[in-house]
Scaffold this active site. Structure first.
Site, mmCIF file in Angstrom:
data_model
loop_
_atom_site.group_PDB
_atom_site.id
_atom_site.type_symbol
_atom_site.label_atom_id
_atom_site.label_comp_id
_atom_site.label_asym_id
_atom_site.label_seq_id
_atom_site.Cartn_x
_atom_site.Cartn_y
_atom_site.Cartn_z
ATOM 1 N N SER A 1 5.192 -15.938 -6.564
ATOM 2 C CA SER A 1 5.876 -15.272 -5.461
ATOM 3 C C SER A 1 6.242 -16.308 -4.410
ATOM 4 C CB SER A 1 4.955 -14.220 -4.824
ATOM 5 O OG SER A 1 5.453 -13.762 -3.588
ATOM 6 N N TYR B 1 -3.740 -12.369 -1.276
ATOM 7 C CA TYR B 1 -2.641 -12.447 -2.253
ATOM 8 C C TYR B 1 -1.971 -13.813 -2.305
ATOM 9 C CZ TYR B 1 1.864 -11.181 -4.439
ATOM 10 O OH TYR B 1 2.965 -11.116 -5.258
#
Length: 244
Positions: free
Chosen positions: A130, A143
Protein backbone atom coordinates in the site's frame (compact mmCIF):
# COMPACT_ATOMS: atom_id res chain seq x y z
CA UNK A 1 -1.71 -18.52 -11.24
CA UNK A 2 -2.60 -18.16 -7.57
CA UNK A 3 -4.24 -15.26 -5.72
CA UNK A 4 -4.52 -15.21 -1.94
CA UNK A 5 -6.96 -12.93 -0.15
CA UNK A 6 -9.40 -13.53 -3.00
CA UNK A 7 -12.66 -13.71 -1.06
CA UNK A 8 -13.35 -9.97 -1.38
CA UNK A 9 -12.03 -6.63 -2.55
CA UNK A 10 -9.04 -6.33 -4.86
CA UNK A 11 -8.16 -10.02 -4.78
CA UNK A 12 -11.65 -11.10 -5.78
CA UNK A 13 -11.94 -8.65 -8.66
CA UNK A 14 -8.46 -9.48 -9.92
CA UNK A 15 -9.32 -13.18 -9.97
CA UNK A 16 -12.45 -12.48 -12.03
CA UNK A 17 -10.59 -10.26 -14.48
CA UNK A 18 -7.68 -12.66 -15.00
CA UNK A 19 -10.04 -15.61 -15.37
CA UNK A 20 -12.00 -13.56 -17.88
CA UNK A 21 -8.81 -13.21 -19.91
CA UNK A 22 -8.55 -17.00 -20.07
CA UNK A 23 -6.16 -17.71 -17.18
CA UNK A 24 -6.76 -20.60 -14.82
CA UNK A 25 -6.76 -18.93 -11.40
CA UNK A 26 -6.39 -20.69 -8.05
CA UNK A 27 -7.95 -18.56 -5.31
CA UNK A 28 -7.38 -18.79 -1.58
CA UNK A 29 -8.80 -17.19 1.56
CA UNK A 30 -10.08 -18.40 4.88
CA UNK A 31 -13.73 -18.27 3.79
CA UNK A 32 -14.51 -21.40 1.81
CA UNK A 33 -18.09 -20.24 1.16
CA UNK A 34 -16.96 -16.94 -0.35
CA UNK A 35 -14.44 -18.76 -2.54
CA UNK A 36 -17.11 -21.21 -3.71
CA UNK A 37 -19.32 -18.30 -4.75
CA UNK A 38 -16.39 -16.75 -6.61
CA UNK A 39 -15.53 -20.00 -8.40
CA UNK A 40 -19.16 -20.33 -9.47
CA UNK A 41 -18.82 -17.11 -11.48
CA UNK A 42 -16.13 -18.41 -13.84
CA UNK A 43 -15.09 -21.97 -14.69
CA UNK A 44 -11.44 -20.88 -14.82
CA UNK A 45 -11.45 -20.10 -11.07
CA UNK A 46 -10.55 -22.94 -8.67
CA UNK A 47 -11.15 -22.68 -4.92
CA UNK A 48 -8.45 -23.58 -2.36
CA UNK A 49 -9.38 -22.39 1.16
CA UNK A 50 -6.32 -21.46 3.20
CA UNK A 51 -5.13 -19.53 6.25
CA UNK A 52 -1.95 -17.83 5.03
CA UNK A 53 -0.61 -17.52 8.58
CA UNK A 54 -0.10 -21.32 8.59
CA UNK A 55 3.27 -21.92 6.92
CA UNK A 56 2.92 -25.71 6.70
CA UNK A 57 -0.52 -25.32 5.12
CA UNK A 58 0.85 -22.82 2.59
CA UNK A 59 3.63 -25.19 1.58
CA UNK A 60 1.20 -28.06 1.14
CA UNK A 61 -1.33 -25.91 -0.71
CA UNK A 62 1.27 -24.75 -3.24
CA UNK A 63 2.06 -28.38 -4.02
CA UNK A 64 -1.62 -29.26 -4.31
CA UNK A 65 -2.36 -26.36 -6.65
CA UNK A 66 0.59 -27.17 -8.91
CA UNK A 67 -0.50 -30.82 -9.00
CA UNK A 68 -3.99 -29.70 -10.08
CA UNK A 69 -3.32 -26.86 -12.54
CA UNK A 70 0.40 -27.02 -13.28
CA UNK A 71 3.35 -24.76 -12.47
CA UNK A 72 2.44 -21.40 -10.97
CA UNK A 73 3.54 -18.63 -13.32
CA UNK A 74 2.10 -15.79 -11.20
CA UNK A 75 1.33 -15.49 -7.49
CA UNK A 76 -0.41 -12.40 -6.10
CA UNK A 77 -0.58 -12.07 -2.31
CA UNK A 78 -3.62 -9.91 -1.54
CA UNK A 79 -4.54 -11.28 1.90
CA UNK A 80 -4.64 -8.51 4.45
CA UNK A 81 -6.41 -6.90 7.38
CA UNK A 82 -6.89 -3.24 8.31
CA UNK A 83 -7.26 -2.18 11.94
CA UNK A 84 -7.65 1.53 12.78
CA UNK A 85 -5.77 2.48 15.92
CA UNK A 86 -4.40 5.66 17.47
CA UNK A 87 -2.37 6.16 20.63
CA UNK A 88 -5.46 5.93 22.84
CA UNK A 89 -6.49 2.53 21.53
CA UNK A 90 -3.11 0.99 20.75
CA UNK A 91 -2.81 -2.69 21.58
CA UNK A 92 0.21 -4.83 20.80
CA UNK A 93 -2.08 -7.74 19.97
CA UNK A 94 -3.52 -5.82 17.01
CA UNK A 95 -0.08 -4.98 15.64
CA UNK A 96 1.06 -8.58 16.00
CA UNK A 97 -2.09 -9.87 14.29
CA UNK A 98 -1.72 -7.41 11.41
CA UNK A 99 1.92 -8.34 10.93
CA UNK A 100 1.09 -12.05 10.95
CA UNK A 101 -1.56 -11.70 8.25
CA UNK A 102 -0.21 -8.87 6.08
CA UNK A 103 3.52 -9.56 6.20
CA UNK A 104 4.11 -13.09 7.48
CA UNK A 105 1.21 -14.38 5.39
CA UNK A 106 2.90 -13.09 2.24
CA UNK A 107 6.26 -14.47 3.39
CA UNK A 108 4.66 -17.89 3.95
CA UNK A 109 3.26 -17.96 0.41
CA UNK A 110 6.56 -16.83 -1.09
CA UNK A 111 8.33 -19.58 0.86
CA UNK A 112 5.85 -22.08 -0.54
CA UNK A 113 6.27 -21.16 -4.21
CA UNK A 114 9.94 -20.17 -4.49
CA UNK A 115 11.47 -23.68 -4.64
CA UNK A 116 9.47 -24.63 -7.73
CA UNK A 117 10.08 -21.27 -9.39
CA UNK A 118 13.81 -21.44 -8.74
CA UNK A 119 13.96 -24.97 -10.11
CA UNK A 120 12.17 -23.87 -13.27
CA UNK A 121 13.99 -20.53 -13.38
CA UNK A 122 10.63 -18.92 -14.05
CA UNK A 123 7.89 -17.30 -12.05
CA UNK A 124 6.29 -14.03 -11.00
CA UNK A 125 5.65 -12.87 -7.42
CA UNK A 126 3.56 -9.78 -6.59
CA UNK A 127 2.68 -8.92 -2.97
CA UNK A 128 -0.02 -6.31 -2.41
CA UNK A 129 1.29 -3.60 -0.06
CA UNK A 130 0.00 0.00 0.00
CA UNK A 131 1.06 3.61 -0.38
CA UNK A 132 0.50 3.66 3.39
CA UNK A 133 3.80 1.84 3.62
CA UNK A 134 5.74 4.87 2.35
CA UNK A 135 5.65 6.67 5.72
CA UNK A 136 4.04 6.24 9.11
CA UNK A 137 0.61 7.86 8.87
CA UNK A 138 -1.82 8.77 11.66
CA UNK A 139 -4.20 6.05 12.89
CA UNK A 140 -2.36 3.42 10.82
CA UNK A 141 0.04 2.33 13.56
CA UNK A 142 -1.04 -1.32 13.16
CA UNK A 143 -1.27 -1.25 9.36
CA UNK A 144 1.38 1.01 7.80
CA UNK A 145 4.35 -0.88 9.33
CA UNK A 146 3.14 -4.16 7.80
CA UNK A 147 3.01 -2.59 4.34
CA UNK A 148 6.39 -0.92 4.79
CA UNK A 149 7.78 -4.35 5.63
CA UNK A 150 6.23 -5.83 2.48
CA UNK A 151 7.72 -3.10 0.30
CA UNK A 152 11.15 -3.66 1.86
CA UNK A 153 10.89 -7.41 1.40
CA UNK A 154 10.02 -7.05 -2.28
CA UNK A 155 12.91 -4.61 -2.79
CA UNK A 156 15.29 -7.05 -1.09
CA UNK A 157 14.08 -9.96 -3.19
CA UNK A 158 14.07 -8.22 -6.55
CA UNK A 159 17.75 -8.33 -7.49
CA UNK A 160 18.35 -11.89 -6.32
CA UNK A 161 15.14 -13.07 -7.98
CA UNK A 162 16.22 -11.57 -11.31
CA UNK A 163 19.28 -13.83 -11.25
CA UNK A 164 16.98 -16.86 -11.05
CA UNK A 165 14.56 -15.81 -13.79
CA UNK A 166 11.87 -14.79 -11.29
CA UNK A 167 10.04 -11.46 -11.54
CA UNK A 168 9.21 -9.61 -8.31
CA UNK A 169 6.83 -6.66 -8.31
CA UNK A 170 5.18 -4.74 -5.48
CA UNK A 171 1.58 -3.53 -5.76
CA UNK A 172 0.91 -0.29 -3.85
CA UNK A 173 -2.74 0.75 -4.07
CA UNK A 174 -4.20 3.90 -2.61
CA UNK A 175 -7.74 3.87 -1.25
CA UNK A 176 -9.96 1.23 -2.86
CA UNK A 177 -13.59 0.62 -1.92
CA UNK A 178 -13.54 -2.76 -0.13
CA UNK A 179 -15.09 -4.24 3.03
CA UNK A 180 -11.94 -3.07 4.84
CA UNK A 181 -12.15 0.58 3.76
CA UNK A 182 -15.92 0.66 4.30
CA UNK A 183 -15.14 0.91 8.03
CA UNK A 184 -13.07 4.07 7.65
CA UNK A 185 -14.45 7.21 9.30
CA UNK A 186 -12.06 9.67 7.64
CA UNK A 187 -11.72 11.19 4.15
CA UNK A 188 -10.29 8.83 1.51
CA UNK A 189 -8.97 10.96 -1.36
CA UNK A 190 -9.09 9.59 -4.90
CA UNK A 191 -11.09 6.52 -3.79
CA UNK A 192 -11.17 3.83 -6.49
CA UNK A 193 -13.57 0.97 -7.16
CA UNK A 194 -12.17 -2.61 -7.16
CA UNK A 195 -12.69 -2.79 -10.92
CA UNK A 196 -10.44 0.24 -11.44
CA UNK A 197 -7.80 -1.17 -9.11
CA UNK A 198 -7.82 -4.51 -10.89
CA UNK A 199 -7.35 -2.87 -14.29
CA UNK A 200 -4.34 -0.98 -12.95
CA UNK A 201 -2.86 -4.20 -11.55
CA UNK A 202 -3.37 -6.22 -14.73
CA UNK A 203 -1.70 -3.49 -16.79
CA UNK A 204 1.12 -3.20 -14.27
CA UNK A 205 1.75 -6.94 -14.16
CA UNK A 206 2.17 -6.91 -17.92
CA UNK A 207 4.52 -3.93 -17.81
CA UNK A 208 7.22 -5.65 -15.75
CA UNK A 209 8.06 -2.45 -13.83
CA UNK A 210 8.91 -3.06 -10.19
CA UNK A 211 6.23 -0.90 -8.59
CA UNK A 212 2.56 -0.95 -9.55
CA UNK A 213 1.13 2.12 -7.82
CA UNK A 214 -2.23 3.85 -8.21
CA UNK A 215 -4.11 6.18 -8.35
CA UNK A 216 -1.49 8.46 -9.86
CA UNK A 217 -2.50 11.66 -8.03
CA UNK A 218 -2.38 10.04 -4.61
CA UNK A 219 0.86 8.24 -5.46
CA UNK A 220 2.51 11.57 -6.33
CA UNK A 221 1.37 13.10 -3.04
CA UNK A 222 2.58 10.13 -0.99
CA UNK A 223 5.93 9.99 -2.78
CA UNK A 224 6.46 13.69 -2.13
CA UNK A 225 5.68 13.15 1.56
CA UNK A 226 8.52 10.61 1.69
CA UNK A 227 10.95 13.40 0.77
CA UNK A 228 9.90 15.80 3.51
CA UNK A 229 12.04 16.32 6.62
CA UNK A 230 10.41 15.07 9.81
CA UNK A 231 9.58 18.51 11.17
CA UNK A 232 7.56 19.49 8.09
CA UNK A 233 6.04 16.03 7.69
CA UNK A 234 4.72 15.90 11.26
CA UNK A 235 3.38 19.45 10.94
CA UNK A 236 1.38 18.43 7.87
CA UNK A 237 0.10 15.26 9.56
CA UNK A 238 -1.05 17.29 12.56
CA UNK A 239 -3.02 19.60 10.23
CA UNK A 240 -4.57 16.56 8.52
CA UNK A 241 -5.68 15.03 11.82
CA UNK A 242 -7.24 18.31 12.95
CA UNK A 243 -9.30 18.52 9.76
CA UNK A 244 -10.34 14.85 9.75
Amino acid sequence: MWITGASSGIGRQLALDLAGLGAVVAVSARSGDALAELAAENANIRSYPLDVTDLAACRQMAKSIEADIGPLDLVVMAAGIWIIRDIGSFQAEDSIKAMRVNYEGAANVIDAVLPSMMERRAGHIAPVASVAGYRGIPRAVTYAPTKAALISMAEALRTDADQHGITVQIINPGFVRTPMTDTNDFPMPFLLEPEDASRCIVAGLKSGRFEIVFPTRLAIVMKLLRLLPYRLYFWLMARFVQRA
